[in-house]
Design a protein around this motif. Structure first.
Motif, PDB file in Angstrom:
ATOM      1  N   GLN A 289      22.972   2.868   2.253  1.00 47.26           N
ATOM      2  CA  GLN A 289      23.701   1.601   2.155  1.00 47.26           C
ATOM      3  C   GLN A 289      23.225   0.726   1.004  1.00 47.26           C
ATOM      4  O   GLN A 289      24.033   0.057   0.350  1.00 47.26           O
ATOM      5  N   GLU A 290      21.932   0.695   0.748  1.00 50.51           N
ATOM      6  CA  GLU A 290      21.417  -0.145  -0.337  1.00 50.51           C
ATOM      7  C   GLU A 290      21.950   0.317  -1.688  1.00 50.51           C
ATOM      8  O   GLU A 290      22.259  -0.495  -2.564  1.00 50.51           O
ATOM      9  N   GLU A 291      22.072   1.641  -1.860  1.00 53.62           N
ATOM     10  CA  GLU A 291      22.620   2.159  -3.104  1.00 53.62           C
ATOM     11  C   GLU A 291      24.112   1.849  -3.208  1.00 53.62           C
ATOM     12  O   GLU A 291      24.636   1.601  -4.303  1.00 53.62           O
TER      13      GLU A 291
ATOM     14  N   ARG B  95      24.358  -1.655  -4.408  1.00 52.64           N
ATOM     15  CA  ARG B  95      24.077  -1.711  -5.854  1.00 52.64           C
ATOM     16  C   ARG B  95      25.328  -1.328  -6.658  1.00 52.64           C
ATOM     17  O   ARG B  95      25.687  -1.988  -7.646  1.00 52.64           O
TER      18      ARG B  95
ATOM     19  N   TYR C 194      27.145  -5.392   2.793  1.00 51.59           N
ATOM     20  CA  TYR C 194      26.029  -6.263   3.175  1.00 51.59           C
ATOM     21  C   TYR C 194      25.965  -6.412   4.696  1.00 51.59           C
ATOM     22  O   TYR C 194      24.878  -6.383   5.295  1.00 51.59           O
TER      23      TYR C 194
ATOM     24  N   THR D 234      24.184  -3.713   6.665  1.00 48.37           N
ATOM     25  CA  THR D 234      22.720  -3.774   6.619  1.00 48.37           C
ATOM     26  C   THR D 234      22.184  -5.030   7.309  1.00 48.37           C
ATOM     27  O   THR D 234      21.001  -5.346   7.190  1.00 48.37           O
TER      28      THR D 234
ATOM     29  N   ASP E 100      22.748  -8.056   6.510  1.00 52.04           N
ATOM     30  CA  ASP E 100      22.522  -9.154   5.572  1.00 52.04           C
ATOM     31  C   ASP E 100      23.799  -9.999   5.513  1.00 52.04           C
ATOM     32  O   ASP E 100      24.559  -9.954   4.541  1.00 52.04           O
TER      33      ASP E 100
END
Length: 392
Positions: free
Chosen positions: A60-62, A65, A88, A91, A93
């Motif tokens: 998910q972070e990638e 990005r 976001y 995750t 956030d």
């Protein structure tokens, strides 16, 4: 010194990546998209496609990005902005995702629907963007699906504390249930001219947590349950259908397949649950998929409750008598969670943002357990069978 891009090589790599993506070969797809990026970092469609490959790979972070890079290259692409917001969200956030989530198509559709229904009455009311609501009246209205409305209904109580009056218009099937659970909010079927004259602001319901300034923890307000059934309906269902001392399990396998076909299960997939000893199974399936009930009743002792439901007030009255609910990702899951009813929710391999990346628990509802599909639906239901057998 300038140089020419090898456009043929880029196109070859991009098409190879896309072919792997379409076949569900996400690791290979990611490799070829990343090869394109070694040649050029100026192609937004590469970042967009790669983001969804990363989402499917649970990276998910990638994905975030890539979507940030896509929106940098295409700042006016509202679809990309929305997907960044939901990435976001997955995750947890929410603070970062809120502004981007405002570009969701359900919000646009909700506004257009209100404009079509009420025209000038609606257009004259400004949107609420977090302004002071002391002594103010606000009009809140539904958007998206029934499950979304059930999930976001919790925020009306927070909103009520800030203003003089709330008018809320839900979908018709939810009208009675919400009217029975109202506090200060006035639950309405139709927005009238007298209401429009009172209202200082308007707001689609899924924008409430953003403008209420909730954070990554307070957004889960109400996770212990916030809806109650009507006692008379609970009693009616108890006397008519629940006069037994067995473990009472409700099942639902299908929602709206037009927007969530990947979440649909077949009724036969629940066969293992029928093997639980001293158990009575109830169907709470309605509309699409209910034709499968007869097939189950030919094999098992199944009581069809869904055919008695006129709206969600009836569903809540019946579900209060159940010990356990087992269902796919559908409005019944949100109703069970909102009632604090023990519920097993079956998720597909690629699932919605609201269940987050850590599905060992459900942040929205304490009473829900999440089970993600690994191979077949029967495999998931087999794990639920073991959990019930070992914990009841």
């Amino acid at each position: 010194m300038s140089f020419m891009l090898d456009t043929n090589k880029i196109l070859e790599l991009f098409n190879t990546a896309l072919a792997h993506k379409n076949k569900g070969e996400f690791e290979k797809a990611a490799y070829y998209y990343e090869e394109v990026l070694k040649i050029t970092d100026k192609l937004p469609e590469v970042y967009f496609n790669l983001a969804f490959v990363y989402i499917d790979l649970d990276r998910q972070e990638e994905a975030i990005r890539c979507l940030n890079k896509f929106t940098e290259l295409e700042p006016n692409d509202t679809e990309g902005l929305f997907f960044l917001g939901s990435a976001y969200f997955k995750t947890k956030d929410y603070k970062s995702g809120f502004p981007y989530f405002e570009y969701r198509i359900s919000r646009t559709h909700a506004i257009q629907t209100q404009q079509k229904l009420y025209g000038n009455l609606f257009d004259k009311i400004p949107f609420w963007c977090g302004e002071d609501l002391t002594d103010k009246t606000i009009y809140v209205y539904y958007e998206a699906g029934l499950g979304d409305t059930l999930m976001y209904f919790r925020y009306l109580k927070l909103l009520e504390k800030r203003c003089k009056k709330v008018y809320f218009k839900p979908q018709i099937p939810l009208l009675s249930l919400f009217a029975e659970n109202r506090s200060k909010s006035k639950i309405i079927m139709r927005f009238k001219e007298t209401m429009a004259a009172e209202c200082d602001y308007q707001c689609p319901i899924m924008s409430l947590p953003y403008y209420l300034e909730l954070d990554n923890n307070t957004i889960f307000y109400g996770n212990e349950g916030f809806l109650k059934p009507v006692p008379k309906k609970v009693q009616w269902y108890k006397e008519k259908y629940f006069n037994n001392d067995k473990l009472k399990i409700g099942i639902k396998w299908q929602g709206n397949t037009l927007i969530g076909g990947e979440r649909a299960i077949t009724a036969n997939s629940f066969a293992k649950i029928f093997e639980l000893p001293n158990t009575q199974i109830y169907s709470v399936q309605v509309m699409d998929g209910s034709e499968q009930i007869k097939m189950l009743q030919d094999k098992y002792n199944l009581i069809d409750l869904g055919s008695t439901f006129k709206d969600f007030s009836d569903t809540a009255g019946a579900m209060e008598n159940l010990d356990i609910v087992i269902c796919n990702d559908t409005s019944v899951a949100h109703l069970a969670g909102a009632m604090g009813k023990k519920c097993y929710v079956i998720l597909p391999k690629i699932y919605d943002w609201r269940w987050h990346t850590d599905i060992s628990k459900c942040d929205w509802y304490n009473s829900i357990k999440l089970f993600r599909q690994k191979t077949t639906w029967e495999e998931v239901i087999g794990r639920i069978y073991e959990d019930i057998k070992n914990n009841e």
